[in-house]
Design a protein around this motif. Structure first.
Motif, mmCIF file in Angstrom:
data_model
loop_
_atom_site.group_PDB
_atom_site.id
_atom_site.type_symbol
_atom_site.label_atom_id
_atom_site.label_comp_id
_atom_site.label_asym_id
_atom_site.label_seq_id
_atom_site.Cartn_x
_atom_site.Cartn_y
_atom_site.Cartn_z
ATOM 1 N N TYR A 113 -1.469 -19.452 -4.283
ATOM 2 C CA TYR A 113 -2.672 -19.924 -3.992
ATOM 3 C C TYR A 113 -4.017 -18.960 -3.461
ATOM 4 C CZ TYR A 113 -0.807 -23.962 -4.645
ATOM 5 O OH TYR A 113 0.162 -25.626 -4.871
ATOM 6 N N ASP A 114 -3.796 -17.993 -2.628
ATOM 7 C CA ASP A 114 -4.599 -16.598 -1.827
ATOM 8 C C ASP A 114 -4.447 -15.541 -2.307
ATOM 9 O OD1 ASP A 114 -6.143 -18.256 0.046
ATOM 10 O OD2 ASP A 114 -4.088 -18.388 0.601
ATOM 11 N N LEU A 115 -3.066 -15.179 -3.344
ATOM 12 C CA LEU A 115 -2.141 -14.616 -3.404
ATOM 13 C C LEU A 115 -2.594 -14.107 -5.502
ATOM 14 C CD1 LEU A 115 -0.222 -12.522 -2.099
ATOM 15 C CD2 LEU A 115 1.797 -13.540 -3.845
ATOM 16 N N GLU A 116 -3.039 -15.353 -5.939
ATOM 17 C CA GLU A 116 -3.590 -15.433 -7.398
ATOM 18 C C GLU A 116 -5.012 -14.955 -7.270
ATOM 19 O OE1 GLU A 116 -4.481 -19.720 -7.729
ATOM 20 O OE2 GLU A 116 -3.802 -19.088 -10.031
ATOM 21 N N HIS A 117 -5.587 -14.930 -6.238
ATOM 22 C CA HIS A 117 -6.795 -14.626 -5.744
ATOM 23 C C HIS A 117 -7.674 -13.904 -5.105
ATOM 24 C CE1 HIS A 117 -8.634 -17.589 -8.761
ATOM 25 N NE2 HIS A 117 -7.850 -18.739 -7.635
ATOM 26 N N THR A 140 1.483 -8.988 5.113
ATOM 27 C CA THR A 140 -0.360 -8.793 6.050
ATOM 28 C C THR A 140 -0.564 -10.191 5.396
ATOM 29 O OG1 THR A 140 -0.658 -6.618 5.398
ATOM 30 C CG2 THR A 140 -2.165 -8.314 6.125
ATOM 31 N N ALA A 141 -0.191 -10.717 4.097
ATOM 32 C CA ALA A 141 -0.770 -11.754 4.029
ATOM 33 C C ALA A 141 0.543 -12.960 4.565
ATOM 34 C CB ALA A 141 -0.785 -12.520 1.685
ATOM 35 N N ILE A 142 1.821 -13.493 4.780
ATOM 36 C CA ILE A 142 2.608 -13.757 5.354
ATOM 37 C C ILE A 142 2.334 -13.624 7.010
ATOM 38 C CG2 ILE A 142 4.862 -13.689 6.507
ATOM 39 C CD1 ILE A 142 6.312 -12.773 3.863
ATOM 40 N N THR A 143 1.668 -13.081 7.423
ATOM 41 C CA THR A 143 1.595 -12.423 8.544
ATOM 42 C C THR A 143 0.141 -13.629 9.065
ATOM 43 O OG1 THR A 143 2.179 -10.348 8.804
ATOM 44 C CG2 THR A 143 0.694 -11.350 10.744
ATOM 45 N N GLY A 144 -1.173 -13.458 8.227
ATOM 46 C CA GLY A 144 -1.531 -14.417 8.557
ATOM 47 C C GLY A 144 -2.066 -16.227 7.064
ATOM 48 N N GLY A 145 -1.140 -16.347 7.191
ATOM 49 C CA GLY A 145 -0.413 -17.488 7.050
ATOM 50 C C GLY A 145 -0.560 -17.919 5.560
ATOM 51 N N LEU A 146 -1.205 -17.123 4.601
ATOM 52 C CA LEU A 146 -1.336 -17.314 2.913
ATOM 53 C C LEU A 146 -0.783 -18.053 1.886
ATOM 54 C CD1 LEU A 146 -3.657 -14.027 2.351
ATOM 55 C CD2 LEU A 146 -4.464 -16.249 3.843
ATOM 56 N N THR A 147 -1.400 -18.257 1.138
ATOM 57 C CA THR A 147 -0.191 -19.100 0.246
ATOM 58 C C THR A 147 -0.235 -18.605 -1.356
ATOM 59 O OG1 THR A 147 -2.030 -20.017 -0.410
ATOM 60 C CG2 THR A 147 -1.076 -21.331 1.450
#
Ligand code: FAD
Length: 552
Positions: free
Chosen positions: A418-422, A409-416
């Protein structure tokens, strides 16, 4: 909406979904489904579990009969009917069935004919009986053979998804089971280190896995003799070919439709082929990788269903609902253990031109103070410049699917990272830890990118140990852990006693720290860095180091 004639070729994942979506979109369309086999809409993913007895009832894998499907969706279902040619000019499909030859006209055609088996060039394969695991009939004949002939052993050629699942089924049936995989490790789509964890579990369950060898010859001589490239010969009662599929493009090629660079049928993002009146979906088509923007093959049920749905809708409406492509999320299980991945491996990321790096993390799936936790081993790959998450792979007993699905989901949403951290995830002790595995991966990767983590990968550490003498390695685990196994030449200074023992570390030389999985090593690293030492922490600790050492 007009009463246009929609013909769908292929009646399982993509085809049955396409026809059902077409009907849900239009009550007026005249929809026909052609399936060369006896069954439609069956759960091919459930076949190994039915064969092995985990799914007891055969009816459970037959999701629909032609009658139930035809009744629910008002679709004219034609089983045992093969589409043998497409006359694009006349807009007709030529058919062959027990009743003879025929034809059916279409306004819009959907090709959903799946994949075709790869038969490796093994001497004697044409004259030796073997089983496959692709259709209901395949599962029936395996079950029947086991019941009637009471075989004692099975050899499975191919250690991919279906090979692994078939091995589990045969083990359940009480057979002495061997997997033969030509690549150095089973499950070649996974990072080797993650696949290795799964393979070790499989071996510990009693399956023999021969890797890096291929079956060069098979022959029936009473039982079946399988000769391997290593010179070894295995005698077996049952032989399985689980050597993968390629897109079935026979009809499309014959009809002059465009075949893509990967060998699958080319479509645009509305699932239209090079003929605007013909759509295609499923294992037969190539897909766009959303990360690399390159075409790939990905024979999996999720994409097939969603492509079928897209083709079904667009064929009825001439709409432009788009199938955005795939990232490559998959999971395989064996007994209690599983391995899963999403996005790009590190090697694929480099191949695609990314300046990528990765971290290893390992932590409990739920709170460690709560009974029944299991560890998850996670490799997270990201772009150095932006921190954008590119892929991940994990193995463990429980909670692997949840982490990989979150990263998908994170990849699909283009997350980094740094987003994973939070990432704010659901937490109570029996479900997760307050700092979830994914947060830890985010911490490790973000620290590395911010220049505060000073991570060294096990692969880099091994290279240093090979090249340099007198490397300064400090094991910051307890004495007990150290005694149970350590990296050669490492000295032991427990993290809680580090400040009292600084005289044991040479400040003029780099110092490489490790603990079990990386966390205590990181605490030690920060202490030493704050005191001016050139310190590095091995990502994933000795657990990851020992795994990588087995591979390199
Ligand atoms: P298929 O489902 O293969 O359907 C194609 C149909 O077209 C076939 O029934 C075929 O008979 C018919 N056909 C072919 N040519 C013609 C013709 N000329 N005329 C008429 N009919 C024709 N994927 C996952 O994501 N997760 C899993 O756990 C998983 N497990 C699997 C386990 C097994 C044993 C197998 C075999 C596959 C598994 N897959 C899994 C893969 C997944 O099932 C496929 O990706 C998916 O079924 C592809 O759908 P499809 O409609 O393109 O092809």
């Amino acid at each position: 909406m007009d009463n246009r004639k929609i013909v769908v070729i292929g009646g399982v994942a993509a085809g049955a979904t396409a026809a059902a979506k077409a009907r849900r979109t239009s009550e007026d369309a005249d929809i026909s489904l052609l399936e060369k086999g006896k069954y439609i809409s069956f759960a091919n993913c459930g076949l190994p579990y039915y064969t092995g007895g985990t799914i007891e009832s055969r009816n459970k894998i037959l999701l629909h009969t032609p009658k139930s499907y035809g009744g629910r969706f008002n679709v004219d279902v034609n089983v045992n009917t093969e589409a043998v040619d497409i006359d694009r000019k006349a807009k007709k499909v030529l058919l062959s069935s027990k009743e003879g030859e025929g034809e059916i006209e279409y306004d819009r055609l959907i090709i959903a004919v799946g994949g075709k088996m790869i038969i490796p060039p093994i001497e004697g394969i044409d004259n030796t009986p073997y089983f496959t695991m692709r259709t209901v009939e395949d599962a029936d004949s395996v079950k029947e053979f086991i019941e009637k002939s009471k075989p004692k052993s099975a050899v499975i050629i191919g250690g991919g998804f279906i090979g692994v699942e078939t091995a589990e089924a045969m083990l359940h049936c009480g057979l002495e089971t061997t997997i033969v995989e030509a690549k150095p490790e089973i499950m070649p789509n996974l990072p080797q280190v993650v696949a290795m964890n799964l393979r070790e579990y499989i071996e510990n369950s009693g399956v023999s896995v021969k890797r890096g060898v291929f079956a060069s010859k098979v022959e029936k001589d009473g039982g079946i003799k399988v000769s391997l490239s290593s010179g070894e010969t295995i005698e077996t009662d049952m032989l399985f070919l689980c050597t993968g599929v390629l897109p079935n493009t026979d009809l499309a090629e014959k009809a002059g439709l465009r075949i893509g660079e990967t060998g699958g049928i080319w479509t645009d993002d509305t699932m239209r082929t090079s003929d605007p009146e013909i759509y295609a979906a499923g294992d037969a088509v190539e897909k766009l990788n959303r990360i690399t923007r390159k075409k790939v093959l990905l024979p999996l049920a999720g994409p097939a269903n969603r492509e079928g749905r897209t083709a079904g809708y667009n064929s009825v409406t001439d709409g432009d609902v788009k199938f955005p492509g795939v990232i490559g999320t998959s999971i395989v299980g064996f007994g209690e253990y599983c391995a899963a991945c999403t996005g790009l491996t590190y090697e694929k990321a480099l191949e695609a031109g990314y300046d990528a790096e990765y971290v290893y993390t390992e932590d409990a799936d739920i709170s460690e103070y709560y009974p029944g936790f299991n560890f998850i081993f996670l490799k997270t790959v990201y772009e150095k410049k932006t921190g954008k998450i590119l892929g991940a792979a994990a193995s463990g007993k429980t909670g692997v699917d949840k982490r990989i699905d979150c990263i998908a989901t994170a990849i699909t949403g283009g997350l980094t990272v740094y987003d994973l951290e939070h990432l704010e995830l659901a937490y109570a002790p029996q479900f997760a830890a307050a700092k979830d595995n994914l947060n830890l991966a985010g911490f490790a990767a973000s620290n590395r990118l911010r220049g505060t983590g000073y991570i060294i990968t096990p692969e880099e550490m091994l290279e240093i140990l090979r090249k340099e003498k007198d490397t300064q390695l400090v094991d910051v685990r307890t004495k007990m852990e150290y005694r149970h196994g350590r990296i050669d030449d490492a000295v032991n200074i427990y993290v809680n006693e580090l400040r009292k023992n600084l005289d044991k570390i040479d400040k003029s030389r780099p110092v490489y720290l490790y603990c079990a999985v990386g966390f205590r090593g990181y605490i030690a690293l920060r202490t030493l860095r704050n005191l001016g030492y050139e310190a590095y922490n091995i990502t994933g600790g000795i657990e990851a180091f020992n795994r990588i050492k087995k591979i390199l």
